[in-house]
Write an enzyme that holds these catalytic residues in place. Structure first.
Site, PDB file in Angstrom:
ATOM      1  N   GLY A 103     -43.445  43.391  73.737  1.00 42.72           N
ATOM      2  CA  GLY A 103     -43.636  41.953  73.629  1.00 42.72           C
ATOM      3  C   GLY A 103     -44.031  41.330  74.958  1.00 42.72           C
ATOM      4  O   GLY A 103     -43.470  41.665  76.012  1.00 42.72           O
ATOM      5  N   ASP A 105     -43.449  38.467  76.163  1.00 42.44           N
ATOM      6  CA  ASP A 105     -42.360  37.757  76.835  1.00 42.44           C
ATOM      7  C   ASP A 105     -41.440  38.720  77.579  1.00 42.44           C
ATOM      8  O   ASP A 105     -41.006  38.442  78.699  1.00 42.44           O
ATOM      9  CB  ASP A 105     -41.578  36.899  75.853  1.00 42.44           C
ATOM     10  CG  ASP A 105     -41.019  37.686  74.668  1.00 42.44           C
ATOM     11  OD1 ASP A 105     -41.504  38.808  74.388  1.00 42.44           O
ATOM     12  OD2 ASP A 105     -40.117  37.170  73.992  1.00 42.44           O
TER      13      ASP A 105
END
Length: 255
Positions: A103, A105
């Site tokens: 991911g 993030d």
């Protein structure tokens, strides 16, 4: 040389305008908007801002939300750029089996955590915790290598799963107690201790692997709810995603 950093999560878009694209730069302005209202940014929060020179964003909300954000960025003559996980960047090596599937993030937070450690002269491991809709607990060794990490549901998802799958659990939010004596407190305490238990478990694993205790950096909108019940030394760093974006931009400009 002002720099706009954007962090699009599952519920909100957060942004910060920095004086320069480098770690430690002064914050000129910042704000946040729920995803339902990001189409108003150009006419509200961003309307009076001095145009940034460059931008870099982190997006986990999907392509449709990203395009809506890019439409608001048309306010300025600015080319949108978005962080993408890869094998190596910003001083961090990606140990995921398929680096591109990590991911964005998590990747940016790891780079931000590495930059934090480097700025403090810390050459040991770092445990990177993000607490939001989901919870991630990621391990970074002293050489900047991402070893792997955990993903588990956030507190809200845990409660909704129990409510939907178990009759009679539609109760108000409770308090965290050592020994809960009602259902509301039992649910709130159970979710909190599931999260803190996962963090403390990974902390022990990382310490054994590296031979020294890691520093633990925590970020995310719900971090403050969990932090009081975590029985290891830790620090809340609300700007960890932004710090990662600053480190990435500075690294790219230096190439």
């Amino acid at each position: 040389m002002s720099f706009l950093a954007i962090d699009i999560g599952n519920t909100r878009l957060k942004w910060a305008l920095y004086a320069a694209p480098q770690p430690g730069a002064a914050v000129l302005a910042q704000g946040a908007a729920f995803l339902e209202t990001i189409d108003e940014l150009a006419e509200t929060q961003w309307k009076g801002l001095k145009p940034p020179t460059s931008m870099l964003g982190c997006n986990v909300a999907g392509d449709a939300v990203r395009r809506r954000a890019e439409e608001q960025l048309e306010l300025w003559d600015l080319t949108p750029r978005w962080a993408v996980s890869n094998a190596r960047d910003g001083g961090v090596r990606n140990g995921y089996d398929h680096p591109g599937r990590l991911g964005a993030d998590r990747w940016v937070a790891l780079i931000g955590a590495h930059a934090h450690a480097a700025a403090r002269g810390v050459d040991g491991p770092v445990l990177v915790v993000m607490i939001g809709t989901a919870v991630t607990v990621d391990a970074l060794d002293g050489e900047g290598r991402f070893l792997g990490g955990l993903i588990l549901p956030g507190h809200g998802i845990m409660l909704r799963a129990l409510e939907s799958g178990t009759a009679g659990l539609h109760v108000p939010t409770g308090e965290v107690r050592d020994f809960p004596t009602n259902t509301s407190d039992a649910l709130t305490s159970g979710g909190t201790f599931a999260i803190t238990g996962a963090i403390e478990h990974m902390h022990r694993r990382l310490q054994r692997h590296c031979g020294r205790a890691p520093i633990t950096l925590m970020t995310g909108g719900a971090g403050w709810k969990v932090a009081p019940y975590l029985e290891i030394a830790h620090e809340l760093v609300e700007s960890l995603i932004f710090d990662g974006l600053l480190a990435l931009q500075a690294h790219r400009l230096a190439l």
